[in-house]
Design a protein around this motif. Structure first.
Motif, mmCIF file in Angstrom:
data_model
loop_
_atom_site.group_PDB
_atom_site.id
_atom_site.type_symbol
_atom_site.label_atom_id
_atom_site.label_comp_id
_atom_site.label_asym_id
_atom_site.label_seq_id
_atom_site.Cartn_x
_atom_site.Cartn_y
_atom_site.Cartn_z
ATOM 1 N N PRO A 177 76.092 3.377 44.796
ATOM 2 C CA PRO A 177 77.130 4.234 45.373
ATOM 3 C C PRO A 177 78.461 3.498 45.462
ATOM 4 N N TYR A 228 79.252 7.481 42.107
ATOM 5 C CA TYR A 228 78.430 6.346 41.720
ATOM 6 C C TYR A 228 79.110 5.505 40.647
ATOM 7 N N SER A 270 72.244 2.572 39.117
ATOM 8 C CA SER A 270 73.332 3.228 39.842
ATOM 9 C C SER A 270 73.510 2.604 41.214
#
Length: 317
Positions: free
Chosen positions: A238, A246, A236
């Motif tokens: 941001p 995400y 992941s």
């Protein structure tokens, strides 16, 4: 008959000469004899491709110790119309170097690329417990900075091949904390058709979740699991526009020309507000992708033919 020589291609890579990225580019047969353009960072390398200064760029994408290289992942998500066409593995070893005549016991400041520093932190803590870190753009740049005085550091972490390019004093060898460390590099071009499938392939995508609610991540993963596709990397990152938003960087076993992978990509497209297809390309380890027979191309084709027959009102076979 024309005697014009073939046009020379340009390849961008994290320089200067002697970096691990250059070693990865040296594995590309079609790059030999062409122009190799050293740059300062991954973003610059990919911008070279996007803006037409280079035909391709070699970038580090994952390390066996620290995982995905976030700067590379974020740049691939941000810069449109890029495609990965191959991956290459480079064993990672490090030496500690200084100016000629330098001594290990005098080292207080160590220059290193942050990734290299993290991979040598155990050795440094044991052998230079009071040292401080000076970040550098690349492992070779760290050594050059020590030699020419542009860096305040007393020593630098560098690849062993540094001695072929610069007059350095090797203070210690084999300073990496993990003997079998490997970095994965990818060759990136502009928009192009994927290389032909080999049976040992990988597909890379970046997928944004449609909303922040329970079960959304599971829905994304089901696009792969219900089609028998293994994921070798999921990380992941941001998106940056708000907390809780995400995108996911995914490496999946298989090729876009595989029926199951094509079906999964269409599922992702229906599910996600933004899917970035980075490419399908041969795996560096050449490991053949295995899957159960129920996920073979023939099964997907038969299912589509069955549905087409139902819609056409054809009798059961």
């Amino acid at each position: 008959m024309s005697t014009d020589a073939p046009a020379r291609r340009t390849y961008s890579y994290l320089g200067p000469a002697g970096t691990f990225t250059e070693a990865a580019l040296a594995q590309v047969p079609e790059a030999r004899g062409h122009v190799w353009r050293p740059v300062h960072n991954v973003g610059e390398a990919l911008a070279d491709v996007a803006e037409g200064r280079s035909d391709a760029a070699m970038i580090a994408i994952e390390n066996s110790i620290d995982g995905g290289v976030s700067t590379a992942q974020d740049a691939l998500a941000r810069i449109p119309n890029l495609r990965i066409v191959g991956e290459y593995l480079v064993p990672v070893e490090f030496v500690l170097v200084g100016k000629p005549g330098a001594r290990l016991e005098d080292v207080q400041l160590v220059s290193a690329h942050p990734v290299a520093y993290a991979q040598c932190l155990g050795w440094l803590s044991a052998n230079l417990p009071s040292h401080q870190h000076v970040p550098a753009a690349s492992n070779v740049a760290s050594a050059v900075g020590v030699l020419d005085g542009s860096s305040p550091a007393d020593a630098a972490i560098a690849p062993p091949g540094i001695t072929a390019h610069h007059d350095v004093q090797v203070l210690a060898r084999g300073i990496g904390d993990t003997a079998d460390a490997v970095t994965r590099f990818v060759l990136v071009t502009g928009p192009t058709a994927p290389p032909a499938p080999t049976g040992a392939d990988k597909t890379s995508v970046i997928v944004e979740l449609p909303e922040d609610r329970a079960g959304t991540l599971l829905e994304m993963l089901e696009q792969f699991s219900t089609r028998g596709i293994n994921l070798s990397l999921i990380q992941s990152r941001p998106i940056g526009d708000a907390l809780g938003r995400y995108r996911f960087v995914i490496d999946a076993d298989g090729h876009i020309f595989d029926e199951r992978m094509a079906d999964a990509l269409m599922g992702l497209r229906r599910f996600s507000p933004n899917v970035v297809f980075l490419g399908s390309y041969p795996r560096a380890d050449r490991a053949v992708v295995h899957y159960p027979d129920r996920y073979s191309d023939e099964v997907f084709v038969e299912a589509r033919d069955w549905l087409r027959g139902l819609v056409a009102g054809e009798p059961d076979a």
